[in-house]
Design a protein around this motif. Structure first.
Motif, PDB file in Angstrom:
ATOM      1  N   VAL A   2       1.028  -1.118  -0.189  1.00  0.00           N
ATOM      2  CA  VAL A   2       0.041  -0.114   0.137  1.00  0.00           C
ATOM      3  C   VAL A   2       0.718   1.669   0.181  1.00  0.00           C
ATOM      4  O   VAL A   2       1.039   2.300  -0.508  1.00  0.00           O
ATOM      5  N   SER A   3       2.066   1.770   0.713  1.00  0.00           N
ATOM      6  CA  SER A   3       2.898   2.304   1.104  1.00  0.00           C
ATOM      7  C   SER A   3       3.252   2.357  -0.540  1.00  0.00           C
ATOM      8  O   SER A   3       3.804   3.319  -1.072  1.00  0.00           O
ATOM      9  N   ALA A   4       3.581   1.782  -0.488  1.00  0.00           N
ATOM     10  CA  ALA A   4       5.481   1.765  -1.915  1.00  0.00           C
ATOM     11  C   ALA A   4       3.846   2.143  -3.216  1.00  0.00           C
ATOM     12  O   ALA A   4       4.472   2.996  -4.417  1.00  0.00           O
ATOM     13  N   GLY A   5       2.412   1.601  -3.398  1.00  0.00           N
ATOM     14  CA  GLY A   5       1.431   2.052  -4.057  1.00  0.00           C
ATOM     15  C   GLY A   5       0.955   3.799  -4.405  1.00  0.00           C
ATOM     16  O   GLY A   5       1.597   4.638  -5.193  1.00  0.00           O
ATOM     17  N   ILE A   6       1.082   4.198  -2.731  1.00  0.00           N
ATOM     18  CA  ILE A   6       0.862   5.475  -3.231  1.00  0.00           C
ATOM     19  C   ILE A   6       1.804   6.333  -3.137  1.00  0.00           C
ATOM     20  O   ILE A   6       2.300   7.441  -3.555  1.00  0.00           O
ATOM     21  N   LEU A   7       3.664   6.051  -2.783  1.00  0.00           N
ATOM     22  CA  LEU A   7       4.786   6.569  -3.113  1.00  0.00           C
ATOM     23  C   LEU A   7       4.701   6.476  -4.850  1.00  0.00           C
ATOM     24  O   LEU A   7       5.269   7.661  -5.462  1.00  0.00           O
ATOM     25  N   ASN A   8       3.946   5.623  -5.101  1.00  0.00           N
ATOM     26  CA  ASN A   8       4.388   5.620  -6.873  1.00  0.00           C
ATOM     27  C   ASN A   8       3.241   6.854  -7.162  1.00  0.00           C
ATOM     28  O   ASN A   8       3.703   7.808  -8.385  1.00  0.00           O
ATOM     29  N   SER A   9       2.625   6.641  -6.335  1.00  0.00           N
ATOM     30  CA  SER A   9       0.820   7.707  -7.025  1.00  0.00           C
ATOM     31  C   SER A   9       1.145   9.635  -7.235  1.00  0.00           C
ATOM     32  O   SER A   9       1.235   9.860  -7.887  1.00  0.00           O
ATOM     33  N   VAL A  10       2.295   9.443  -5.327  1.00  0.00           N
ATOM     34  CA  VAL A  10       2.822  10.524  -5.687  1.00  0.00           C
ATOM     35  C   VAL A  10       3.723  10.924  -6.503  1.00  0.00           C
ATOM     36  O   VAL A  10       4.037  12.330  -7.167  1.00  0.00           O
ATOM     37  N   ARG A  11       4.747   9.872  -6.580  1.00  0.00           N
ATOM     38  CA  ARG A  11       5.775   9.987  -7.597  1.00  0.00           C
ATOM     39  C   ARG A  11       5.122  10.496  -8.988  1.00  0.00           C
ATOM     40  O   ARG A  11       5.741  11.284  -9.630  1.00  0.00           O
ATOM     41  N   MET A  12       4.413   9.756  -9.521  1.00  0.00           N
ATOM     42  CA  MET A  12       3.255  10.360 -10.707  1.00  0.00           C
ATOM     43  C   MET A  12       2.934  11.108 -11.354  1.00  0.00           C
ATOM     44  O   MET A  12       3.071  12.245 -11.916  1.00  0.00           O
ATOM     45  N   ALA A  13       2.540  11.784  -9.780  1.00  0.00           N
ATOM     46  CA  ALA A  13       1.934  13.253  -9.975  1.00  0.00           C
ATOM     47  C   ALA A  13       2.698  14.156 -10.280  1.00  0.00           C
ATOM     48  O   ALA A  13       2.477  15.084 -10.707  1.00  0.00           O
ATOM     49  N   LEU A  14       4.310  13.656  -9.063  1.00  0.00           N
ATOM     50  CA  LEU A  14       4.982  15.042  -9.575  1.00  0.00           C
ATOM     51  C   LEU A  14       5.632  14.598 -10.621  1.00  0.00           C
ATOM     52  O   LEU A  14       5.961  16.274 -11.599  1.00  0.00           O
ATOM     53  N   GLN A  15       5.622  13.820 -11.601  1.00  0.00           N
ATOM     54  CA  GLN A  15       6.582  13.850 -13.211  1.00  0.00           C
ATOM     55  C   GLN A  15       5.317  14.675 -13.388  1.00  0.00           C
ATOM     56  O   GLN A  15       5.902  15.496 -14.857  1.00  0.00           O
ATOM     57  N   GLY A  16       3.782  14.779 -13.289  1.00  0.00           N
ATOM     58  CA  GLY A  16       3.156  14.928 -14.394  1.00  0.00           C
ATOM     59  C   GLY A  16       2.953  16.743 -14.002  1.00  0.00           C
ATOM     60  O   GLY A  16       3.301  16.538 -14.753  1.00  0.00           O
ATOM     61  N   ASN A  17       3.306  16.587 -12.907  1.00  0.00           N
ATOM     62  CA  ASN A  17       3.370  18.896 -13.143  1.00  0.00           C
ATOM     63  C   ASN A  17       4.686  18.799 -13.306  1.00  0.00           C
ATOM     64  O   ASN A  17       4.377  20.452 -13.765  1.00  0.00           O
ATOM     65  N   ALA A  18       5.567  18.420 -13.693  1.00  0.00           N
ATOM     66  CA  ALA A  18       7.176  18.626 -14.088  1.00  0.00           C
ATOM     67  C   ALA A  18       6.590  18.714 -15.819  1.00  0.00           C
ATOM     68  O   ALA A  18       6.926  20.033 -15.878  1.00  0.00           O
ATOM     69  N   ALA A  19       5.841  17.997 -15.684  1.00  0.00           N
ATOM     70  CA  ALA A  19       5.984  17.861 -17.537  1.00  0.00           C
ATOM     71  C   ALA A  19       4.964  19.457 -17.337  1.00  0.00           C
ATOM     72  O   ALA A  19       5.298  20.130 -18.881  1.00  0.00           O
ATOM     73  N   ILE A  20       3.859  19.732 -16.866  1.00  0.00           N
ATOM     74  CA  ILE A  20       2.856  20.935 -17.212  1.00  0.00           C
ATOM     75  C   ILE A  20       3.978  22.218 -17.007  1.00  0.00           C
ATOM     76  O   ILE A  20       3.689  22.994 -18.082  1.00  0.00           O
ATOM     77  N   SER A  21       4.780  21.882 -16.042  1.00  0.00           N
ATOM     78  CA  SER A  21       5.080  23.197 -15.743  1.00  0.00           C
ATOM     79  C   SER A  21       6.565  23.777 -16.121  1.00  0.00           C
ATOM     80  O   SER A  21       6.743  24.770 -17.148  1.00  0.00           O
ATOM     81  N   GLU A  22       7.135  22.648 -17.065  1.00  0.00           N
ATOM     82  CA  GLU A  22       7.765  22.600 -18.300  1.00  0.00           C
ATOM     83  C   GLU A  22       7.404  23.388 -19.365  1.00  0.00           C
ATOM     84  O   GLU A  22       8.343  23.998 -19.853  1.00  0.00           O
ATOM     85  N   ASP A  23       6.398  22.797 -19.931  1.00  0.00           N
ATOM     86  CA  ASP A  23       5.323  23.060 -20.426  1.00  0.00           C
ATOM     87  C   ASP A  23       5.416  24.352 -20.820  1.00  0.00           C
ATOM     88  O   ASP A  23       4.910  25.702 -21.853  1.00  0.00           O
ATOM     89  N   ILE A  24       4.615  24.981 -19.094  1.00  0.00           N
ATOM     90  CA  ILE A  24       3.546  26.339 -18.998  1.00  0.00           C
ATOM     91  C   ILE A  24       5.132  27.476 -19.285  1.00  0.00           C
ATOM     92  O   ILE A  24       5.190  28.058 -19.890  1.00  0.00           O
ATOM     93  N   SER A  25       6.305  26.704 -18.928  1.00  0.00           N
ATOM     94  CA  SER A  25       7.549  27.391 -19.062  1.00  0.00           C
ATOM     95  C   SER A  25       7.703  28.096 -20.720  1.00  0.00           C
ATOM     96  O   SER A  25       8.621  28.847 -20.879  1.00  0.00           O
ATOM     97  N   ASP A  26       8.160  26.960 -21.272  1.00  0.00           N
ATOM     98  CA  ASP A  26       8.321  27.057 -22.996  1.00  0.00           C
ATOM     99  C   ASP A  26       7.423  27.973 -23.359  1.00  0.00           C
ATOM    100  O   ASP A  26       7.757  28.856 -24.250  1.00  0.00           O
ATOM    101  N   GLN A  27       6.281  28.106 -22.673  1.00  0.00           N
ATOM    102  CA  GLN A  27       4.548  28.901 -23.634  1.00  0.00           C
ATOM    103  C   GLN A  27       5.658  30.396 -23.051  1.00  0.00           C
ATOM    104  O   GLN A  27       5.359  31.432 -23.277  1.00  0.00           O
ATOM    105  N   LEU A  28       5.536  30.933 -21.839  1.00  0.00           N
ATOM    106  CA  LEU A  28       5.960  31.763 -20.947  1.00  0.00           C
ATOM    107  C   LEU A  28       7.024  32.492 -21.812  1.00  0.00           C
ATOM    108  O   LEU A  28       7.504  33.191 -22.638  1.00  0.00           O
ATOM    109  N   ASP A  29       8.416  31.685 -21.877  1.00  0.00           N
ATOM    110  CA  ASP A  29       9.702  31.622 -23.257  1.00  0.00           C
ATOM    111  C   ASP A  29       9.533  32.064 -24.651  1.00  0.00           C
ATOM    112  O   ASP A  29       9.780  33.059 -25.054  1.00  0.00           O
ATOM    113  N   SER A  30       8.442  31.364 -24.883  1.00  0.00           N
ATOM    114  CA  SER A  30       8.019  31.854 -25.913  1.00  0.00           C
ATOM    115  C   SER A  30       7.297  33.182 -26.479  1.00  0.00           C
ATOM    116  O   SER A  30       8.065  34.378 -27.127  1.00  0.00           O
ATOM    117  N   MET A  31       6.679  33.853 -25.557  1.00  0.00           N
ATOM    118  CA  MET A  31       5.990  35.065 -25.651  1.00  0.00           C
ATOM    119  C   MET A  31       6.772  35.860 -25.019  1.00  0.00           C
ATOM    120  O   MET A  31       6.781  37.030 -25.229  1.00  0.00           O
TER     121      MET A  31
END
Length: 83
Positions: free
Chosen positions: A42-71
């Motif tokens: 259960v703990s491993a599953g929670i850690l994996n879920s949090v890690r996946m969420a963090l990776q998703g947020n990092a990808a979104i942040s990178e996309d936003i930074s790319d868009q801001l950089d373009s602007m």
């Protein structure tokens, strides 16, 4: 009628820097969680879920930074063209 918002380039640069910092921090947290080992499935599953969420947020942040950089680049090109 379109709604328009005027934002200074300095403000966009500040937001850009914060988003880039957030993306880096989020990526580092996700990497750190990969090093955590637990015996409980259960703990491993929670850690994996949090890690996946963090990776998703990092990808979104990178996309936003790319868009801001373009602007910011487009604005700089526009200002350079006026000189």
């Amino acid at each position: 009628m379109r709604n328009q918002l005027t934002v200074s380039a300095e403000h966009l640069e500040l937001v850009f820097e914060q988003v880039v910092s957030l993306a880096i921090d989020t990526s580092h947290l996700a990497l750190a969680l990969q090093a955590v080992e637990v015996d409980c499935a259960v703990s491993a599953g929670i850690l994996n879920s949090v890690r996946m969420a963090l990776q998703g947020n990092a990808a979104i942040s990178e996309d936003i930074s790319d868009q801001l950089d373009s602007m910011l680049s487009a604005r700089q090109d526009e200002v350079s063209g006026l000189e």
